[in-house]
Design an enzyme around this catalytic site. Structure first.
Site, PDB file in Angstrom:
ATOM      1  N   HIS A  94      -2.971 -12.531  -0.301  1.00  0.00           N
ATOM      2  CA  HIS A  94      -3.898 -12.448   0.832  1.00  0.00           C
ATOM      3  C   HIS A  94      -5.306 -11.993   0.447  1.00  0.00           C
ATOM      4  O   HIS A  94      -6.202 -11.992   1.281  1.00  0.00           O
ATOM      5  CB  HIS A  94      -3.322 -11.601   1.983  1.00  0.00           C
ATOM      6  CG  HIS A  94      -3.228 -10.138   1.700  1.00  0.00           C
ATOM      7  ND1 HIS A  94      -2.203  -9.583   0.984  1.00  0.00           N
ATOM      8  CD2 HIS A  94      -4.038  -9.099   2.045  1.00  0.00           C
ATOM      9  CE1 HIS A  94      -2.379  -8.270   0.906  1.00  0.00           C
ATOM     10  NE2 HIS A  94      -3.491  -7.956   1.530  1.00  0.00           N
TER      11      HIS A  94
ATOM     12  N   LYS B 282       0.819  -1.215   0.000  1.00  0.00           N
ATOM     13  CA  LYS B 282       0.000   0.000   0.000  1.00  0.00           C
ATOM     14  C   LYS B 282       0.852   1.263   0.000  1.00  0.00           C
ATOM     15  O   LYS B 282       0.352   2.341  -0.311  1.00  0.00           O
ATOM     16  CB  LYS B 282      -0.965  -0.002   1.192  1.00  0.00           C
ATOM     17  CG  LYS B 282      -2.119  -0.978   0.973  1.00  0.00           C
ATOM     18  CD  LYS B 282      -3.223  -0.735   1.961  1.00  0.00           C
ATOM     19  CE  LYS B 282      -4.371  -1.719   1.732  1.00  0.00           C
ATOM     20  NZ  LYS B 282      -5.289  -1.730   2.873  1.00  0.00           N
TER      21      LYS B 282
ATOM     22  N   ASP C 193      -7.117 -11.088   8.634  1.00  0.00           N
ATOM     23  CA  ASP C 193      -7.244  -9.692   8.204  1.00  0.00           C
ATOM     24  C   ASP C 193      -8.719  -9.275   8.132  1.00  0.00           C
ATOM     25  O   ASP C 193      -9.105  -8.221   8.639  1.00  0.00           O
ATOM     26  CB  ASP C 193      -6.570  -9.547   6.831  1.00  0.00           C
ATOM     27  CG  ASP C 193      -6.405  -8.096   6.418  1.00  0.00           C
ATOM     28  OD1 ASP C 193      -6.272  -7.224   7.303  1.00  0.00           O
ATOM     29  OD2 ASP C 193      -6.379  -7.837   5.202  1.00  0.00           O
TER      30      ASP C 193
HETATM   31 FE   LIG Z   1      -4.526  -6.121   1.501  1.00  0.00          FE
HETATM   32 FE   LIG Z   2      -5.067  -5.348   6.871  1.00  0.00          FE
END
Ligand SMILES: [Fe+2]
Ligand SMILES: [Fe+2]
Length: 248
Positions: free
Chosen positions: A144, A93, A189
């Protein structure tokens, strides 16, 4: 004396063991710095969230590994590196522009397409695999957001460019094609994102979160891992209390 004969070897191993330890400590420190840097870029991924995802992930791995009678020493060794790796899942990110990363409202389709690139951007940051930890980190960053039923992303792509290897193949990886460590982080997550308060949403009630995870069993998530996650819920709750969200 025979022991004298061995001394150079003993010394050698002692010093390379120290070196290895030093190296491991340095790697850990650097990784923690990377995680902190990523946290500065992305206000939605707080330090507490990252710590919780790391901790849930190792608990879920342990349950999975025990179900396979993996030796205790190996479980301990893997947990140690997997915690760091899981914490780094969204490192890509840092490559996402501010107007998208920090947007308060929902992303539009075009913005979402850019956001999705954080998977392979993360894998690129990790670079070529030099150790088992590197390959684990690449797998987790890259995979992920894959779904058990093949509806996730990024699917089969060239990690350097993000381009599909086959333009006609738009599906994601499926089932056990998705590396186990990525399948684990995916549940950890999502669970944490739902159960916590975020800038853009309130915390969901526990029953709602459990309901949502169960509903995705065999769809988004590996069914076996969902069952194991439900079994270890008390431990998961414990982790949550250990790393509460701080006022920032
Ligand atoms: Fe992610
Ligand atoms: Fe996360």
């Amino acid at each position: 004396m025979i022991t004298d004969m061995y001394e150079p070897f003993v010394m050698h191993f002692a010093s390379s063991a120290t070196l290895a330890l030093q190296r491991a400590r340095m790697t850990r420190t650097l990784l923690l710095r990377m995680i902190r840097m990523a946290g500065l870029r992305d206000p939605k991924e707080t330090g507490a969230h990252v710590n919780r995802v790391g901790a849930y992930s190792v608990e879920l791995y342990e349950a999975w590994a025990k179900a396979r009678s993996i030796p205790e020493e190996e479980i301990t060794r893997v947990k140690d590196i997997f915690r760091m790796v899981a914490m780094l899942h969204d490192i890509g990110k840092v490559a996402i522009p501010d107007n998208i990363l920090k947007k308060a409202g929902q992303l539009n389709e075009e913005e979402f397409q850019i956001m999705k690139t954080h998977t392979w951007q993360g894998a690129r940051i990790m670079g070529e695999s030099e150790s088992p930890m590197d390959s684990m980190a690449i797998e987790v960053a890259l995979r992920h957001h894959e779904h058990w039923d093949g509806t996730g992303y990024p699917g089969r792509i060239d990690v350097e460019t993000g381009r599909r290897l086959d333009e006609n193949d738009t599906s994601g990886l499926k089932g056990e094609e998705i590396p186990i460590f990525a399948r684990i982080v995916s549940i950890a997550d999502v669970y944490d994102a739902l159960i916590s308060t975020r800038v853009y949403k309130k915390a969901w009630k526990e029953e709602e979160v459990i309901g949502a995870i169960l509903e995705q069993k065999g769809r988004q998530f590996d069914p076996e891992l969902v069952d194991l996650f439900m079994e270890i819920l008390p431990t998961i709750k414990h982790v949550q209390e250990k790393y509460p969200d701080q006022e920032e």
